[in-house]
Design a protein around this motif. Sequence first.
Motif, short mmCIF file in Angstrom:
data_model
loop_
_atom_site.label_atom_id
_atom_site.label_comp_id
_atom_site.label_asym_id
_atom_site.label_seq_id
_atom_site.Cartn_x
_atom_site.Cartn_y
_atom_site.Cartn_z
N TYR A 86 24.29 7.83 -9.75
CA TYR A 86 23.45 8.16 -8.59
C TYR A 86 22.15 7.37 -8.64
N PHE A 87 21.45 7.42 -9.77
CA PHE A 87 20.15 6.75 -9.85
C PHE A 87 20.29 5.23 -9.91
N LEU A 88 21.38 4.73 -10.49
CA LEU A 88 21.61 3.30 -10.44
C LEU A 88 21.86 2.87 -9.00
N GLY A 89 22.66 3.66 -8.28
CA GLY A 89 22.90 3.37 -6.87
C GLY A 89 21.62 3.47 -6.06
N LEU A 90 20.79 4.43 -6.37
CA LEU A 90 19.52 4.58 -5.67
C LEU A 90 18.64 3.35 -5.88
N SER A 91 18.69 2.80 -7.08
CA SER A 91 17.92 1.58 -7.36
C SER A 91 18.42 0.42 -6.51
N TRP A 92 19.74 0.28 -6.42
CA TRP A 92 20.30 -0.77 -5.57
C TRP A 92 19.94 -0.54 -4.10
N LEU A 93 19.96 0.72 -3.68
CA LEU A 93 19.63 1.04 -2.29
C LEU A 93 18.21 0.63 -1.96
N ARG A 94 17.29 0.90 -2.86
CA ARG A 94 15.90 0.55 -2.64
C ARG A 94 15.69 -0.96 -2.61
N MET A 95 16.64 -1.72 -3.18
CA MET A 95 16.58 -3.17 -3.16
C MET A 95 17.34 -3.75 -1.97
N GLY A 96 17.83 -2.85 -1.10
CA GLY A 96 18.53 -3.30 0.09
C GLY A 96 20.01 -3.51 -0.08
N VAL A 100 12.75 1.36 -13.98
CA VAL A 100 12.82 0.91 -12.58
C VAL A 100 11.47 1.13 -11.91
N GLU A 101 10.87 2.30 -12.10
CA GLU A 101 9.58 2.58 -11.47
C GLU A 101 8.49 1.68 -12.04
N HIS A 102 8.52 1.45 -13.34
CA HIS A 102 7.52 0.57 -13.96
C HIS A 102 7.66 -0.85 -13.43
N GLY A 103 8.88 -1.22 -13.05
CA GLY A 103 9.13 -2.54 -12.49
C GLY A 103 8.98 -2.59 -10.98
N ASP A 104 8.25 -1.64 -10.42
CA ASP A 104 8.00 -1.60 -8.96
C ASP A 104 9.29 -1.55 -8.15
N GLY A 105 10.25 -0.75 -8.63
CA GLY A 105 11.49 -0.55 -7.89
C GLY A 105 12.57 -1.57 -8.18
N GLY A 132 0.81 -1.21 0.00
CA GLY A 132 0.00 0.00 0.00
C GLY A 132 0.84 1.25 0.00
N ILE A 133 1.94 1.21 0.76
CA ILE A 133 2.84 2.36 0.79
C ILE A 133 3.44 2.59 -0.57
N ALA A 134 3.85 1.50 -1.23
CA ALA A 134 4.46 1.63 -2.56
C ALA A 134 3.47 2.23 -3.54
N ALA A 135 2.22 1.77 -3.47
CA ALA A 135 1.21 2.28 -4.40
C ALA A 135 0.93 3.75 -4.14
N GLU A 136 0.90 4.14 -2.89
CA GLU A 136 0.63 5.54 -2.55
C GLU A 136 1.77 6.43 -3.01
N ARG A 137 3.02 5.94 -2.86
CA ARG A 137 4.18 6.74 -3.24
C ARG A 137 4.24 6.95 -4.73
N GLN A 138 3.70 5.98 -5.51
CA GLN A 138 3.81 6.07 -6.95
C GLN A 138 3.16 7.35 -7.49
N ARG A 188 2.28 11.72 -13.58
CA ARG A 188 1.00 11.08 -13.23
C ARG A 188 1.20 9.65 -12.76
N GLY A 189 2.45 9.21 -12.71
CA GLY A 189 2.72 7.85 -12.26
C GLY A 189 2.61 6.81 -13.34
N ASP A 190 2.44 7.23 -14.61
CA ASP A 190 2.34 6.28 -15.73
C ASP A 190 3.73 6.11 -16.33
N PHE A 191 4.54 5.28 -15.68
CA PHE A 191 5.93 5.13 -16.10
C PHE A 191 6.07 4.25 -17.34
N ALA A 192 5.08 3.43 -17.63
CA ALA A 192 5.12 2.63 -18.85
C ALA A 192 5.04 3.53 -20.08
N GLN A 193 4.08 4.46 -20.08
CA GLN A 193 3.95 5.41 -21.19
C GLN A 193 5.17 6.33 -21.24
#
Length: 215
Positions: A157-167, A127-132, A55-61, A95-100
């Motif tokens: 930076y953003f590649l590192g941020l992606s890894w960070l979000r994956m732990g 990354v966002e379209h793939g739920d992080g 739910g948190i992930a969906a709200e953040r999107q 608008r959160g439509d990362f696929a488009q």
Amino acid sequence: MSWVPIIVLAAAVFLVAAFLLKVNRSGWTLLGATLLFGLTGYALQGSPGQPAAPGIAAERQQVDGELLISARREYFDTSQLPSRWITTGDAFARRGDFAQAAGFYRSATQENAGDLEAWLALGIALVEHGDGQLTPAALYAFEKAQEIDEENAGPRYFLGLSWLRMGEAGRALELWREALRAAPEDAEWRESLALRVMQLEAMSGQGTPQPETDD
């Protein structure tokens, strides 16, 4: 996990950075985005399997798009607007439509394979379209962006941020350190990047490696 300590910590770090460490106003947006995604990533990783996490992930999107675009733009000359494909893609990302959005960013790379911002925007959107999750396509986009300009810290930076979000804080820290070493001394974003490296070192318990000395 309670979100109150996370929010308090983020606010405290931002205030220290902005007013005590004198981070330039131009870096406030990027700093804020870093705190949001970094601390949220830690919080989610610290509570795997919690029912509230999806739910948190969906709200953040719904709010991440604007923050991501603002953070991305910090690494580019704001006096020069991105291509029409990127501008259109950004409208969908907000608008959160990362696929488009990814479709338009991909068109930008096809029109100009040397457009660093287009490749970077594509990687972020995938990354966002793939739920992080850092998909092979997203990793390829980040790598292409880095190849175009080794000194621009955005891709690392953003590649590192992606890894960070994956732990994977260790991978993120390695990339951010590389970005800082490659950054031009006069880059406007260098100071805020250095601060983020210090914050991640403190959060992950990994201090700056000391240079080796001969006995």
